[in-house]
Scaffold this motif. Structure first.
Motif, short mmCIF file in Angstrom:
data_model
loop_
_atom_site.label_atom_id
_atom_site.label_comp_id
_atom_site.label_asym_id
_atom_site.label_seq_id
_atom_site.Cartn_x
_atom_site.Cartn_y
_atom_site.Cartn_z
N GLY A 47 0.71 -1.29 0.06
CA GLY A 47 0.01 0.03 -0.05
C GLY A 47 0.73 1.41 0.07
O GLY A 47 0.33 2.49 -0.43
N LEU A 48 2.21 0.78 0.27
CA LEU A 48 2.94 2.40 0.23
C LEU A 48 3.85 2.20 -1.24
O LEU A 48 4.62 1.09 -1.27
CB LEU A 48 3.75 2.25 1.44
CG LEU A 48 4.88 3.43 1.62
CD1 LEU A 48 4.20 4.77 1.63
CD2 LEU A 48 5.97 3.25 2.48
N THR A 49 3.76 3.48 -1.92
CA THR A 49 4.56 3.65 -2.95
C THR A 49 5.89 4.49 -2.72
O THR A 49 5.37 5.55 -2.25
CB THR A 49 4.00 4.00 -4.30
OG1 THR A 49 2.74 3.14 -4.66
CG2 THR A 49 4.70 4.03 -5.63
N LEU A 50 6.91 3.98 -2.87
CA LEU A 50 8.08 4.75 -2.89
C LEU A 50 8.65 5.43 -4.07
O LEU A 50 8.64 4.87 -5.26
CB LEU A 50 9.24 4.00 -2.20
CG LEU A 50 8.99 3.17 -1.20
CD1 LEU A 50 10.08 2.28 -0.48
CD2 LEU A 50 8.68 4.20 0.29
N HIS A 51 8.94 6.80 -4.06
CA HIS A 51 9.21 7.62 -5.42
C HIS A 51 10.67 8.11 -5.18
O HIS A 51 10.62 9.46 -4.79
CB HIS A 51 8.36 8.67 -5.47
CG HIS A 51 7.14 8.13 -5.61
ND1 HIS A 51 6.46 7.55 -6.79
CD2 HIS A 51 5.76 8.12 -4.79
CE1 HIS A 51 5.15 7.42 -6.81
NE2 HIS A 51 4.60 7.74 -5.52
N PRO A 52 11.61 7.32 -5.08
CA PRO A 52 13.19 8.21 -4.95
C PRO A 52 13.42 8.82 -5.88
O PRO A 52 13.25 8.35 -7.34
CB PRO A 52 14.11 6.83 -4.77
CG PRO A 52 13.39 5.73 -5.19
CD PRO A 52 11.84 5.96 -5.22
N SER A 53 14.26 9.77 -5.97
CA SER A 53 14.51 10.78 -7.00
C SER A 53 16.15 11.17 -6.88
O SER A 53 16.44 11.34 -5.67
CB SER A 53 13.72 11.79 -7.47
OG SER A 53 13.30 12.42 -6.48
N ASP A 54 16.74 11.65 -7.88
CA ASP A 54 18.06 12.16 -7.77
C ASP A 54 18.01 13.41 -7.07
O ASP A 54 17.08 14.07 -7.19
CB ASP A 54 18.94 12.08 -9.02
CG ASP A 54 20.43 11.95 -8.93
OD1 ASP A 54 20.87 12.12 -7.83
OD2 ASP A 54 20.86 11.69 -10.09
#
Lengths: 244, 244
Positions: A47-54
């Motif tokens: 249920g948790l979406t992780l959105h890592p970015s630079d």
């Protein structure tokens, strides 16, 4: 579902320095947005979406958060330290202003790097102090110099964020030169690297001994005021001050 | 039993802003020392002795902690906010120096008032900033004025602690006069009282509108830099800066 955005400070690294308020927001989130190493500190779960970015895409990240919240998602933007100190909170409000949006926003404070570093060293920020971002990505070095000289002439203790990167190794050398013009050689500096993580390293030196290569991008540099002194292994700034 | 001292920051008031590190130290303590309203935030339990004391006895408190630790007690000195920001950590090291003691000491950081206040307002400290204690108990007002002028001329955002007390109501009026000499009338100020407690109150005004009676000893005053602006109900300082 009503969407919201929380901009949360994860503190300097140790989970024991994450506030319960931030932990609760992360438990409620559907989406976590942030710089890769900060998102990596959040445990994955269904249920948790992780959105890592630079790095250096702060505005893109902020607009992404606004889009997700508008779609009803519960979004936590994670920052290291405190989100309001050289971190994501300002970028989010820049995006809010540009988009004309009015999302549900909360800013959740955290233990910022200078406070964690000061605690390890003793109490070097125990009197009036300044926090200065030495990165010249978003401001000219002339402004860094201008503020450094005022901070030194006001006899403030100082905390430097982002002192040095591979892309601009010469900036911090110039900062030390300016300090040497303004302060006495015995002035105490603390190089505090990655405080509260397994890579933690702390060193206390005089201004005369300080070298540019003592700092990197994981280091916060603290500079005492004229009265800052050592007692045993500690460094502290007395509460009393006489001179103007 | 080996005694120790932890100087712990309880944050601005809400238990959700107390770090797990501080909660653990309080669980392990045999004695808690501090100013009456801060000690009142610690739940009594068997085996824990609470030692509340009045304001302005910081050094007595520190020596008391050293005596207890020397006798093998596990002592937590509690501060509001962060113990290293205008709080008990410096007083403890002054006592350590005076006593020639070498106790086991840890400083446990907390959410200091300016970060909690900034978070409620938006991101007013999103660029370089100064923290200044306006109390003239331990320093001459001339030094307050000296630092204020340097902070303003360096275009730092500012956070003022202890802006006003019944015993010196005129000091903060003079601070506003100095700001009016140094800054434009549209400069934004935030009066943040008792943030994260049931008494919380926040107001945003321009320097032209600011009045001394907007602050009391439970207020932190934040002053934006020249670029600080409003977006909706929020106040933020942009990350970019051009002028020097």
């Amino acid at each position: 579902m009503t969407g919201w955005i929380a901009v949360a400070g994860l503190g300097p690294g140790d989970d024991a320095l994450v506030t319960p308020e931030v932990a609760t927001a992360l438990d409620q989130a559907t989406d976590v947005i942030g710089y890769i190493p900060y998102v990596a500190r959040v445990a994955p779960r269904p249920g948790l979406t992780l959105h890592p970015s630079d790095n250096r895409v702060e505005l893109d990240r902020a607009h992404h958060a606004l889009d997700l919240a508008a779609a009803g998602r519960r979004v936590v933007i994670v920052s290291s330290g405190d989100p309001g100190v050289f971190a994501m909170a300002s970028a989010l409000f820049e995006a809010v202003e540009a988009a004309g949006a009015e999302p549900d926003i909360r800013i959740l404070p955290g233990i910022t790097a200078m406070l964690a570093a000061a605690a390890r060293a003793g109490a070097p920020l125990g009197h009036d102090f300044c926090a200065i971002n030495l990165s010249d990505n978003l401001k000219p070095f002339a402004l860094v110099e201008h503020r450094l000289r005022h901070a030194a002439r006001g006899d403030f203790a100082m905390a430097f964020y982002n002192p040095r990167s591979r892309s601009r190794p010469e900036g911090f050398a110039r900062v030390l030169e300016i300090l040497r013009e303004e302060c006495e050689p015995e002035r105490l500096l603390i190089f505090a690297r990655a405080v509260s993580t397994p890579d933690e390293a702390l060193s206390v030196v005089t201004l005369a001994e300080a070298r540019p290569d003592m700092a990197d991008m994981r280091t916060v540099v603290l500079v005492g005021n004229a009265a800052t002194r050592r007692v045993g292994r500690w460094v502290y700034t007395p509460r009393s001050a006489g001179r103007a």
